[in-house]
Design an enzyme around this catalytic site. Structure first.
Site, mmCIF file in Angstrom:
data_model
loop_
_atom_site.group_PDB
_atom_site.id
_atom_site.type_symbol
_atom_site.label_atom_id
_atom_site.label_comp_id
_atom_site.label_asym_id
_atom_site.label_seq_id
_atom_site.Cartn_x
_atom_site.Cartn_y
_atom_site.Cartn_z
ATOM 1 N N LYS A 77 142.630 -58.265 -0.947
ATOM 2 C CA LYS A 77 142.211 -58.047 0.432
ATOM 3 C C LYS A 77 140.771 -58.508 0.657
ATOM 4 O O LYS A 77 140.473 -59.096 1.667
ATOM 5 C CB LYS A 77 142.342 -56.574 0.832
ATOM 6 C CG LYS A 77 143.726 -55.978 0.592
ATOM 7 C CD LYS A 77 144.702 -56.279 1.707
ATOM 8 C CE LYS A 77 146.146 -55.973 1.337
ATOM 9 N NZ LYS A 77 146.403 -54.608 0.927
ATOM 10 N N TRP A 130 150.081 -46.575 3.331
ATOM 11 C CA TRP A 130 149.595 -46.606 1.947
ATOM 12 C C TRP A 130 149.347 -45.206 1.427
ATOM 13 O O TRP A 130 149.664 -44.906 0.270
ATOM 14 C CB TRP A 130 148.353 -47.491 1.828
ATOM 15 C CG TRP A 130 148.645 -48.920 2.217
ATOM 16 C CD1 TRP A 130 148.095 -49.616 3.244
ATOM 17 C CD2 TRP A 130 149.593 -49.815 1.604
ATOM 18 N NE1 TRP A 130 148.624 -50.877 3.305
ATOM 19 C CE2 TRP A 130 149.542 -51.028 2.316
ATOM 20 C CE3 TRP A 130 150.467 -49.708 0.520
ATOM 21 C CZ2 TRP A 130 150.339 -52.124 1.984
ATOM 22 C CZ3 TRP A 130 151.265 -50.796 0.190
ATOM 23 C CH2 TRP A 130 151.194 -51.995 0.919
ATOM 24 N N ASP A 162 141.299 -44.983 -2.100
ATOM 25 C CA ASP A 162 141.897 -46.314 -2.062
ATOM 26 C C ASP A 162 141.085 -47.133 -1.056
ATOM 27 O O ASP A 162 141.150 -46.896 0.144
ATOM 28 C CB ASP A 162 143.368 -46.195 -1.623
ATOM 29 C CG ASP A 162 144.048 -47.554 -1.433
ATOM 30 O OD1 ASP A 162 143.400 -48.593 -1.619
ATOM 31 O OD2 ASP A 162 145.257 -47.543 -1.096
HETATM 32 C C1 LIG Z 1 147.540 -53.747 0.407
HETATM 33 C C2 LIG Z 1 147.206 -52.339 0.156
HETATM 34 C C3 LIG Z 1 147.791 -51.622 -0.900
HETATM 35 C C4 LIG Z 1 148.841 -52.209 -1.817
HETATM 36 O O1 LIG Z 1 148.275 -53.106 -2.682
HETATM 37 P P1 LIG Z 1 149.129 -53.809 -3.837
HETATM 38 O O2 LIG Z 1 148.060 -54.473 -4.635
HETATM 39 O O3 LIG Z 1 150.080 -54.749 -3.178
HETATM 40 O O4 LIG Z 1 149.842 -52.758 -4.601
HETATM 41 C C5 LIG Z 1 147.401 -50.316 -1.081
HETATM 42 N N1 LIG Z 1 146.504 -49.724 -0.281
HETATM 43 C C6 LIG Z 1 145.920 -50.382 0.746
HETATM 44 C C7 LIG Z 1 144.929 -49.687 1.602
HETATM 45 C C8 LIG Z 1 146.258 -51.709 0.999
HETATM 46 O O5 LIG Z 1 145.685 -52.361 2.021
#
Ligand SMILES: *Cc1c(COP(=O)(O)O)cnc(C)c1O
Length: 354
Positions: free
Chosen positions: A191, A100, A167
């Site tokens: 998540k 990511w 993030d």
């Molecule tokens: C799943 C995830 C993403 C991507 O998320 P999307 O909503 O599918 O764009 C980005 N960063 C992390 C840490 C993730 O776990």
């Protein structure tokens, strides 16, 4: 039979949330209308959006501290781009801790210089880099708090004079942190907060408006701040269901309460991984994620036996990401300690068979 859902995302949500969300699809609070058929400008939905945004700030302890919470679209992946578009003037620092962060770096490079302050690529991202220096004069430093794919998690955040962007897609609302140390936090809902379809952005207003480029309306955080997340039609179902999950968490006692549960779950599973000779953990011990535990069988020949036992026990979503292989148990807020116990029972059963 209801499964024990260890899926990495989209993933488990509280049963009570799912029930309320499905009721609202038929009839929102006795209004005679579905959540899905009312105007997003109706007082009922405006109140839902406001409540969701307030709950997010309240749970993070960021009310009245100059932050705005936004529910946007495009997922966390859109924030890889939007962050750089709004904040990157000359150079930004990125800590590369996995897939990511790698993707975030790729987008940022379209806008300016990216300095990788540290990387764990050399060991397939099985650890969190430490002891790196953060250069002066960055537009911001970008971190990924929890690496969903590799099962590592930042425990100690670096100090820097640059705005801190994080993030937190896979561990937001799972552990107490001083969230006011961060200037921009983003997290895809699917998540630990709600269904797919929205991304939460919590931004300190003071860091915006400093880049010289013109930012298109849909990519500009200020557009959504001014319009209170309603510049265009928001993803009503995702926002409503996220609001329910945030309310569920608040009723449980907030992040501090769930953090204790999450610690118990992680402790239970990791001690099994360490004590059971049939399994090997993937991530460096001190960097292990409380949300996503990655491991594999010590001997691949037991794969079919293990997977048959998992299926029999009703365990779902345990396959590891293709870049790591093996297994990944995602233990988000809504997963019960009991479900982890069932997984651990299957693992001990394997030890008896091995
Ligand atoms: C799943 C995830 C993403 C991507 O998320 P999307 O909503 O599918 O764009 C980005 N960063 C992390 C840490 C993730 O776990």
């Amino acid at each position: 039979m209801k499964k024990h859902n260890f899926s990495a995302g989209p993933c488990i949500l509280p049963q009570s949330v799912m029930l309320k969300a499905s009721e609202a699809v038929m009839d929102l609070d006795g209004s005679g209308l579905s959540l899905l058929e009312i105007s997003h400008r109706s007082p009922a939905f405006v109140a839902i959006m406001e409540n969701a945004r307030n709950l997010a700030l309240e749970l993070l302890g960021l009310q009245d501290k100059g932050y705005t919470a936004l529910f946007l679209q495009g997922g966390a992946s859109m924030e890889f781009l939007r962050v750089a578009y709004n904040l990157l003037e000359t150079k930004a620092g990125y800590l590369n801790t996995g897939t990511w962060s790698d993707k975030a770096i790729k987008e940022a490079k379209l806008f300016g210089e990216v300095i990788e302050v540290g990387s764990s690529k050399d060991e397939n991202f099985s650890y969190i880099p430490k002891g790196y220096t953060v250069p002066q004069g960055l537009d911001y430093l970008h971190l990924t708090s929890n690496n969903t794919i590799f099962g590592t998690q930042i425990k100690k955040f670096p100090t820097t004079d640059a705005p801190l962007v994080c993030d937190m897609s896979s561990d937001i609302f799972s552990r107490t942190l001083d969230f006011s140390k961060f200037d921009l936090i983003y997290a895809g809902a699917q998540k630990n907060m709600g269904p797919a379809g929205t991304v939460l952005v919590v931004v300190k207003d003071a860091i915006l408006g400093k880049v010289s480029r013109r930012v298109p309306s849909m990519l500009n955080y200020r557009t959504f701040i001014e319009k209170e997340s309603m510049f265009n039609t928001p993803p009503v179902f995702a926002v409503y269901t996220s609001m329910l999950t945030l309310q569920w968490l608040k009723d449980l006692g907030g992040i501090a309460a769930i953090e204790k549960e999450n610690a118990k779950k992680a402790q239970l599973l990791y001690s099994e991984i360490d004590l059971n000779p049939m399994f090997k953990g993937f991530a460096n011990k001190e960097d292990r994620s409380t949300m996503n535990a990655t491991f594999r069988l010590a001997e691949p020949r037991f794969k079919d036996t293990f997977e048959a036992l998992l299926a029999e026990a009703g365990i779902n979503g345990l396959n590891g990401h293709r870049s790591v292989g093996g297994y990944r148990a995602s233990m988000y807020n809504a997963l019960s300690l009991e479900s982890v116990g069932i997984l651990v029972d299957v693992m001990s059963e394997m030890e008896r068979k091995g």
